[in-house]
Design an enzyme around this catalytic site. Sequence first.
Site, PDB file in Angstrom:
ATOM      1  NE  ARG A   1      -0.738 -16.463  -9.952  1.00  0.00           N
ATOM      2  CZ  ARG A   1       0.440 -17.034 -10.234  1.00  0.00           C
ATOM      3  NH1 ARG A   1       1.067 -17.728  -9.309  1.00  0.00           N
ATOM      4  NH2 ARG A   1       0.976 -16.893 -11.431  1.00  0.00           N
TER       5      ARG A   1
ATOM      6  CB  CYS B   1       3.806  -4.448  -8.705  1.00  0.00           C
ATOM      7  SG  CYS B   1       4.777  -5.587  -9.701  1.00  0.00           S
TER       8      CYS B   1
ATOM      9  NE  ARG C   1      -4.049  -3.081  -5.397  1.00  0.00           N
ATOM     10  CZ  ARG C   1      -5.321  -3.074  -5.776  1.00  0.00           C
ATOM     11  NH1 ARG C   1      -6.199  -2.319  -5.134  1.00  0.00           N
ATOM     12  NH2 ARG C   1      -5.735  -3.817  -6.791  1.00  0.00           N
ATOM     13  NE  ARG C   2      -7.586  -6.239  -7.192  1.00  0.00           N
ATOM     14  CZ  ARG C   2      -7.367  -6.758  -8.392  1.00  0.00           C
ATOM     15  NH1 ARG C   2      -7.083  -8.044  -8.518  1.00  0.00           N
ATOM     16  NH2 ARG C   2      -7.417  -5.996  -9.474  1.00  0.00           N
TER      17      ARG C   2
ATOM     18  NE  ARG D   1      -6.823 -13.907 -11.738  1.00  0.00           N
ATOM     19  CZ  ARG D   1      -6.164 -12.776 -11.571  1.00  0.00           C
ATOM     20  NH1 ARG D   1      -6.751 -11.746 -10.970  1.00  0.00           N
ATOM     21  NH2 ARG D   1      -4.928 -12.641 -12.002  1.00  0.00           N
TER      22      ARG D   1
ATOM     23  CE  LYS E   1      -4.092  -4.943 -12.524  1.00  0.00           C
ATOM     24  NZ  LYS E   1      -3.451  -6.218 -12.194  1.00  0.00           N
ATOM     25  CG  ASP E   2       0.440  -6.689 -13.988  1.00  0.00           C
ATOM     26  OD1 ASP E   2      -0.063  -6.614 -12.852  1.00  0.00           O
ATOM     27  OD2 ASP E   2      -0.137  -7.206 -14.965  1.00  0.00           O
TER      28      ASP E   2
END
Length: 309
Positions: A145, A237, A127-128, A151, A81-82
Amino acid sequence: MNTIRIATRESKLALWQAHFIRDQLLHRFADFQIEIVGMTTAGDRWLDKPLSEVGGKGLFIKELEAAILAGKADIAVHSMKDLPAHLPPGFSLEAIGYRADVHDVLVGVSHLDELESGAKVGSSSLRRKAQLLATRPDLDVQPIRGNVGTRLDKLMTGDFDAIVLAQAGLDRLALDVEASWQIPVEVSLPAAGQGALGVECLADSPVAALIAQLNDSSVSRCVMAERGVSAGLGADCSAPLAAYARYVEENDPATADAPILLAAKLGSPDGKTLIIAQAQGDDPEALAREVVDSLKEQGALEILADLNG
């Protein structure tokens, strides 16, 4: 050649992925030496701004590729995904596979409905953010970040009421969080390649043929369909774009012509605009083109243009 050097970021998750691929290689090539080359990338250093403002997730990739070009490493292991939809000239993605749970997960509460209006939710991706706000426009979704542990620390210290993470990352790091809600894909469709690992090297590298033995064609077909949506829209992405492909008959994905259902969503960061497209068939490239055409008809290029100012 009996030594393979793996370039990787030094976050716990990236190192887990690199060591996992190392173990897979040693299982097949027991007489090889597999070395881990840890690196701190620009994406790891620039933590004061959202990724979408400082170059996207490609910041995590470029320095690993530079290490390969400089002869300091032979391969790089990525979360798919990255990885940008287009690789630099001369590079090849020889293996895609080992896909884990594709879901996003809301950490800090047991259900989205538990969050009060105005609750502060941390998200690393547009996206989220777009998809959450499409469902709950009353939330305050802010960028967050740092690695997974950082996180979670920000959540525990009260900086956020909840945060959104990838279930795959939590699983791979064996992190057991007290309160969480696995977000249905109908609410938060995954990013292209989410949960899958990829191994990149130079196309003419002597290790390319060895790395190709790690490729899982059933996973690769789905991921390539998803990445075809990003490529077809010219979206990187960090864009608020989701794409997820799955086998129609999930118990029999092994055949080369097994039908795939590809779904995609593209939204504005505020969640007020959200367009959706899907297609079904056995050709990943054709599926991606069909979905891209549908998204374009619904205004995808205009949404992406607005993002770029």
